[in-house]
Design a protein around this motif. Structure first.
Motif, PDB file in Angstrom:
ATOM      1  N   PRO A 166      72.332  45.652  27.574  1.00  0.00           N
ATOM      2  CA  PRO A 166      73.245  46.806  28.168  1.00  0.00           C
ATOM      3  C   PRO A 166      74.025  46.386  29.292  1.00  0.00           C
ATOM      4  CG  PRO A 166      71.584  47.676  26.798  1.00  0.00           C
ATOM      5  CD  PRO A 166      71.052  46.284  27.103  1.00  0.00           C
ATOM      6  N   ARG A 167      73.665  45.612  30.150  1.00  0.00           N
ATOM      7  CA  ARG A 167      74.290  45.426  31.249  1.00  0.00           C
ATOM      8  C   ARG A 167      75.701  44.596  30.960  1.00  0.00           C
ATOM      9  NH1 ARG A 167      72.698  44.534  36.290  1.00  0.00           N
ATOM     10  NH2 ARG A 167      73.829  42.732  36.508  1.00  0.00           N
ATOM     11  N   PHE A 168      75.795  44.134  29.704  1.00  0.00           N
ATOM     12  CA  PHE A 168      77.195  43.565  29.431  1.00  0.00           C
ATOM     13  C   PHE A 168      78.185  44.367  28.718  1.00  0.00           C
ATOM     14  CE2 PHE A 168      73.766  40.446  30.100  1.00  0.00           C
ATOM     15  CZ  PHE A 168      74.344  39.556  30.884  1.00  0.00           C
ATOM     16  N   GLY A 169      77.761  45.629  28.624  1.00  0.00           N
ATOM     17  CA  GLY A 169      78.590  46.694  27.958  1.00  0.00           C
ATOM     18  C   GLY A 169      78.752  47.814  28.255  1.00  0.00           C
ATOM     19  N   LEU A 170      79.208  48.877  27.583  1.00  0.00           N
ATOM     20  CA  LEU A 170      79.501  50.196  28.095  1.00  0.00           C
ATOM     21  C   LEU A 170      78.226  51.134  27.665  1.00  0.00           C
ATOM     22  CD1 LEU A 170      83.133  50.483  28.329  1.00  0.00           C
ATOM     23  CD2 LEU A 170      81.718  49.978  30.355  1.00  0.00           C
ATOM     24  N   ASP A 171      77.833  52.150  27.967  1.00  0.00           N
ATOM     25  CA  ASP A 171      77.223  53.427  27.392  1.00  0.00           C
ATOM     26  C   ASP A 171      75.894  52.835  26.966  1.00  0.00           C
ATOM     27  OD1 ASP A 171      79.324  55.083  28.171  1.00  0.00           O
ATOM     28  OD2 ASP A 171      80.650  54.621  26.490  1.00  0.00           O
ATOM     29  N   GLY A 172      75.390  52.092  27.424  1.00  0.00           N
ATOM     30  CA  GLY A 172      73.941  51.529  26.851  1.00  0.00           C
ATOM     31  C   GLY A 172      74.001  50.922  25.555  1.00  0.00           C
ATOM     32  N   THR A 173      75.043  50.308  25.136  1.00  0.00           N
ATOM     33  CA  THR A 173      75.127  49.641  23.860  1.00  0.00           C
ATOM     34  C   THR A 173      74.519  48.152  24.115  1.00  0.00           C
ATOM     35  OG1 THR A 173      77.405  48.855  24.564  1.00  0.00           O
ATOM     36  CG2 THR A 173      76.970  50.703  23.006  1.00  0.00           C
ATOM     37  N   LEU A 174      74.433  47.417  22.966  1.00  0.00           N
ATOM     38  CA  LEU A 174      73.981  45.930  23.131  1.00  0.00           C
ATOM     39  C   LEU A 174      72.752  45.932  23.274  1.00  0.00           C
ATOM     40  CD1 LEU A 174      77.152  44.629  25.097  1.00  0.00           C
ATOM     41  CD2 LEU A 174      76.886  44.647  22.718  1.00  0.00           C
ATOM     42  N   GLU A 175      71.781  46.830  22.846  1.00  0.00           N
ATOM     43  CA  GLU A 175      70.342  46.599  22.806  1.00  0.00           C
ATOM     44  C   GLU A 175      69.731  45.553  22.070  1.00  0.00           C
ATOM     45  OE1 GLU A 175      68.030  47.676  24.814  1.00  0.00           O
ATOM     46  OE2 GLU A 175      68.311  49.503  25.998  1.00  0.00           O
ATOM     47  N   ARG A 176      70.429  45.148  20.947  1.00  0.00           N
ATOM     48  CA  ARG A 176      69.900  44.243  20.361  1.00  0.00           C
ATOM     49  C   ARG A 176      70.098  43.034  20.764  1.00  0.00           C
ATOM     50  NH1 ARG A 176      68.385  45.541  15.165  1.00  0.00           N
ATOM     51  NH2 ARG A 176      68.508  43.332  14.691  1.00  0.00           N
ATOM     52  N   PHE A 177      70.522  42.602  21.786  1.00  0.00           N
ATOM     53  CA  PHE A 177      71.171  41.396  22.585  1.00  0.00           C
ATOM     54  C   PHE A 177      70.561  40.986  23.984  1.00  0.00           C
ATOM     55  CE2 PHE A 177      74.387  42.738  19.316  1.00  0.00           C
ATOM     56  CZ  PHE A 177      74.369  41.523  18.668  1.00  0.00           C
ATOM     57  N   LEU A 178      70.715  39.576  24.149  1.00  0.00           N
ATOM     58  CA  LEU A 178      69.842  39.468  25.394  1.00  0.00           C
ATOM     59  C   LEU A 178      70.670  38.159  25.893  1.00  0.00           C
ATOM     60  CD1 LEU A 178      67.750  39.687  27.443  1.00  0.00           C
ATOM     61  CD2 LEU A 178      66.330  37.975  25.954  1.00  0.00           C
ATOM     62  N   ARG A 179      71.300  37.997  27.156  1.00  0.00           N
ATOM     63  CA  ARG A 179      72.080  36.882  27.463  1.00  0.00           C
ATOM     64  C   ARG A 179      70.764  35.954  28.036  1.00  0.00           C
ATOM     65  NH1 ARG A 179      75.744  36.208  32.707  1.00  0.00           N
ATOM     66  NH2 ARG A 179      73.764  36.106  33.567  1.00  0.00           N
ATOM     67  N   LEU A 180      70.677  34.707  27.625  1.00  0.00           N
ATOM     68  CA  LEU A 180      69.675  33.547  28.095  1.00  0.00           C
ATOM     69  C   LEU A 180      70.623  32.468  28.525  1.00  0.00           C
ATOM     70  CD1 LEU A 180      67.286  33.486  25.107  1.00  0.00           C
ATOM     71  CD2 LEU A 180      66.886  34.620  27.526  1.00  0.00           C
ATOM     72  N   PRO A 181      70.708  32.417  30.045  1.00  0.00           N
ATOM     73  CA  PRO A 181      71.302  31.133  30.507  1.00  0.00           C
ATOM     74  C   PRO A 181      70.485  29.896  30.306  1.00  0.00           C
ATOM     75  CG  PRO A 181      70.620  32.620  32.215  1.00  0.00           C
ATOM     76  CD  PRO A 181      70.491  33.308  31.230  1.00  0.00           C
ATOM     77  N   PHE A 182      71.168  28.862  30.271  1.00  0.00           N
ATOM     78  CA  PHE A 182      70.146  27.680  30.317  1.00  0.00           C
ATOM     79  C   PHE A 182      70.591  26.841  31.631  1.00  0.00           C
ATOM     80  CE2 PHE A 182      73.713  27.623  27.260  1.00  0.00           C
ATOM     81  CZ  PHE A 182      74.510  26.578  27.731  1.00  0.00           C
ATOM     82  N   THR A 183      70.297  27.417  32.828  1.00  0.00           N
ATOM     83  CA  THR A 183      70.635  26.857  33.970  1.00  0.00           C
ATOM     84  C   THR A 183      69.473  26.324  34.733  1.00  0.00           C
ATOM     85  OG1 THR A 183      70.777  29.121  34.953  1.00  0.00           O
ATOM     86  CG2 THR A 183      72.887  27.833  34.347  1.00  0.00           C
TER      87      THR A 183
END
Length: 484
Positions: free
Chosen positions: A432-449
C-alpha cells in the motif's frame, strides 16, 4: 497548519472495523482503537492529522460517544494520539521513535534490523578517493560565492555528456544540478503543477513521488502497471487523452517497484500523446544505469520529444551512493532557467564539494557501474532462489534491471506481514505504500541491495512470519511497528 480528517472520512478509512478477525473477544472501543493504529501502520492515516471530535465520529460510525471516548483514551495511553483541551486530538507516535531512511517509523536503537525497506546500496570504495580528489579541486572555486543555482559547470558538462552518449544530444545549459532526484521532482512540481491540478501517475509508483504530489495537493489519477506484463499501452495513452492531466510522472527504466522496462515503441507514442494532450511528462531515470543480464536499454523518452514536453530527472543515489545528494533535471534551457529562478527561493544551490565528488565519481563510471551491476545480479539471483525455496506460493517476475522485485503474495496480507516481520528483525515496505487508498495489499516490494546472505536470512524469517499469520488468533498491534 494541521490538517483535519472529518468524521465521515475517518469512518470510510475505518471500513468494517467492527468485523475484524478476533472481534468477538474485543470490546467496541478496543477494536476501534486497534483499527486506527492499523491505519497508521499502513500509512493510510497520516501522522499529525487532527481527528474528528468524539461526538462527530460517534455519529459517523453509529456508535455511542462513550465508545469513541474510550477508544481515544486507549490511543492516548499507547502514544498514538495527543489531545489538548480546546485544540482537539491529533495522531502521533509513541515516544522514542523517529523517521528512518526507509520512511518507516522505528525505534531509535534498532540497529540490527535487516532493512528491506530501502532500495539503495551502500557506498562504493571509490567514494573515498573521489572525495580526496574533490578536496584538491575545491580551491579553484573558493574565489566565488559558491552559489550555483544550476550547478557547477564541470558537473553539468559531465551529466550532459552522459545523455549525449545515450543518443540524446544535450548541452550543459539543459542541465540543472539538484540535491538528489527527489529534490529535482519537487522543483519541477513547484513550477509545473499549480495547487490542486490533475496529475497522472503509475500504480504502483515511487512513494516519495506520491508524497511530493500530496504536498502540492494534486488531484492524482493512476494507470496500473501490471506485475507480470508492465504497461498496457492503450490504457496508458488513453488515460492521458481522457484525463488530460497537467503533468504525468513515469519511471520507464526498471520501474520502481516492479522492475519493468518500457519498450521503445511505447516511449515514442508516449511522447507524441503527451504533446497532443498538452501534458508535461516527467521521466524519472533513477535506475537507468543498472541493466542486468546484458539487457539493452531503449533510447531515452526525450529522444522522441519534438516539443519540449519531456522533463527528465535522475541522480547519483542508485548507481553510486544515496549519501551523496546529487540529482539533476534535463530539460529545455529556458525551463532550466525558470527552475533555477524558482530554486533560489528554496535552497539556493547544491554544495560545491558534493558536486566535485560527483564529477570524480562520474569519471570513474566505467569501473564503478559494472561492479554494481555484477553485485546486484548476484544478490537478485540469491533473493529469487531463496523465495523459490521458502515461499514458492509467491509469484515474482524476474527484473532485468534496477534494484527491486515486486512479489505478488498469496493473500492480501502485505501490511500485516510488514508489522509481524518487525518482530523477527526484518523491515519491509508493504504494497500500500506504493499506491493510493490502501490498495496493493497483495504485493510487496523486495529490494536486492543487501548482501546475499542477509537476503536469504530475511526470506527465511519472512516464511516463518507468513506461516504464523495463518495461525494468529487475533491481530496484534505493537507501537514500534508504525509506518508513516
Amino acid at each position: 497548519m494541521t490538517s483535519t480528517v472529518r468524521g465521515d472520512q475517518l469512518a470510510r478509512l475505518l471500513g468494517h472495523w467492527h468485523a475484524l478477525p478476533g472481534r468477538r473477544r474485543s470490546p467496541d472501543y478496543a477494536a476501534l482503537a486497534g483499527t486506527v493504529r492499523g491505519l497508521l501502520a499502513d500509512g493510510r492515516l497520516p501522522l499529525g492529522v487532527r481527528l474528528p471530535a468524539e461526538r462527530e465520529l460517534a455519529e459517523a460510525l453509529a456508535v455511542s460517544r462513550t465508545t469513541v471516548s474510550a477508544a481515544y483514551r486507549t490511543l492516548r495511553d499507547s502514544g498514538h494520539l495527543t489531545s489538548r483541551r480546546g485544540a482537539g486530538s491529533w495522531t502521533t507516535l509513541p515516544r522514542g521513535h523517529r523517521v528512518a531512511s526507509s520512511g518507516l517509523w522505528t525505534p531509535v536503537d534498532d540497529l540490527d534490523m535487516l532493512d528491506l525497506g530501502v532500495a539503495a546500496l551502500s557506498a562504493p570504495a571509490e567514494v573515498v578517493e573521489a572525495a580526496r580528489e574533490a578536496a584538491e579541486q575545491l580551491p579553484r572555486h573558493l574565489h566565488s560565492t559558491g552559489y550555483h543555482p544550476t550547478g557547477i559547470h564541470e558537473l553539468r558538462e559531465a551529466v550532459a555528456a552522459g545523455y549525449t552518449a545515450r543518443g540524446l544530444p544535450t548541452a550543459p545549459e539543459q542541465i540543472m544540478i539538484t540535491s538528489g532526484t527527489q529534490h529535482a521532482l519537487d522543483l519541477v512540481l513547484r513550477l509545473c503543477v499549480p495547487v490542486g491540478s490533475p496529475v497522472l501517475v503509475e500504480s504502483p509508483t515511487y512513494p516519495n513521488a506520491l508524497a511530493a504530489l500530496a504536498a502540492r495537493r494534486a488531484r492524482i489519477s493512476t494507470h496500473g502497471v501490471d506485475a507480470a506484463t508492465g504497461w498496457d499501452a492503450d490504457l496508458l495513452l488513453g488515460a492521458l487523452r481522457q484525463t488530460r492531466p497537467r503533468l504525468a510522472y513515469v519511471i520507464p527504466e526498471f520501474h520502481n517497484p516492479t522492475g519493468h522496462l518500457m519498450p521503445a515503441e511505447l516511449r515514442e507514442r508516449l511522447a507524441a500523446t503527451a504533446h497532443t494532450a498538452s501534458v508535461d511528462l516527467v521521466v524519472d531515470e533513477s535506475f537507468v544505469d543498472l541493466p542486468l543480464d546484458g539487457t539493452p536499454v531503449p533510447p531515452p523518452v526525450a529522444v522522441f520529444d519534438r516539443h519540449s514536453r519531456v522533463i527528465t530527472i535522475g541522480g547519483m543515489s542508485k548507481p553510486y551512493w544515496g549519501g551523496l545528494r546529487i540529482g539533476w533535471v534535463r530539460a529545455a534551457a529556458p525551463l532550466v532557467q525558470r527552475l533555477a529562478a524558482l530554486r533560489v527561493g528554496v535552497d539556493m544551490s547544491s554544495p560545491v564539494l558534493d558536486q566535485l565528488v560527483a564529477v570524480a565519481l562520474l569519471h570513474r563510471a566505467g569501473t564503478i557501474v559494472p561492479a554494481r551491476i555484477a553485485q546486484l545480479t548476484a544478490q537478485r539471483d540469491a533473493l529469487l532462489a531463496a523465495l523459490a525455496e521458502a515461499l514458492p506460493q509467491w509469484r515474482v517476475t524476474v527484473p532485468h534491471g534496477g534494484v527491486t522485485l515486486w512479489a505478488e503474495l498469496d493473500g492480501p496480507v502485505s501490511s500485516a506481514l510488514a508489522r509481524a516481520a518487525e518482530e523477527v528483525g526484518v523491515r519491509l515496505a508493504p504494497g500500500p505504500r506504493f499506491g493510493l487508498d490502501g490498495t496493493l495489499e497483495r504485493f510487496l516490494r523486495l529490494p536486492f541491495t543487501l548482501p546475499a546472505a542477509d537476503l536469504t536470512e530475511a526470506v527465511s524469517r519472512l516464511a516463518g512470519v507468513r506461516l504464523g499469520l495463518d495461525h494468529a488468533p487475533r491481530p496484534s498491534w505493537r507501537t514500534a511497528e508504525v509506518i508513516a
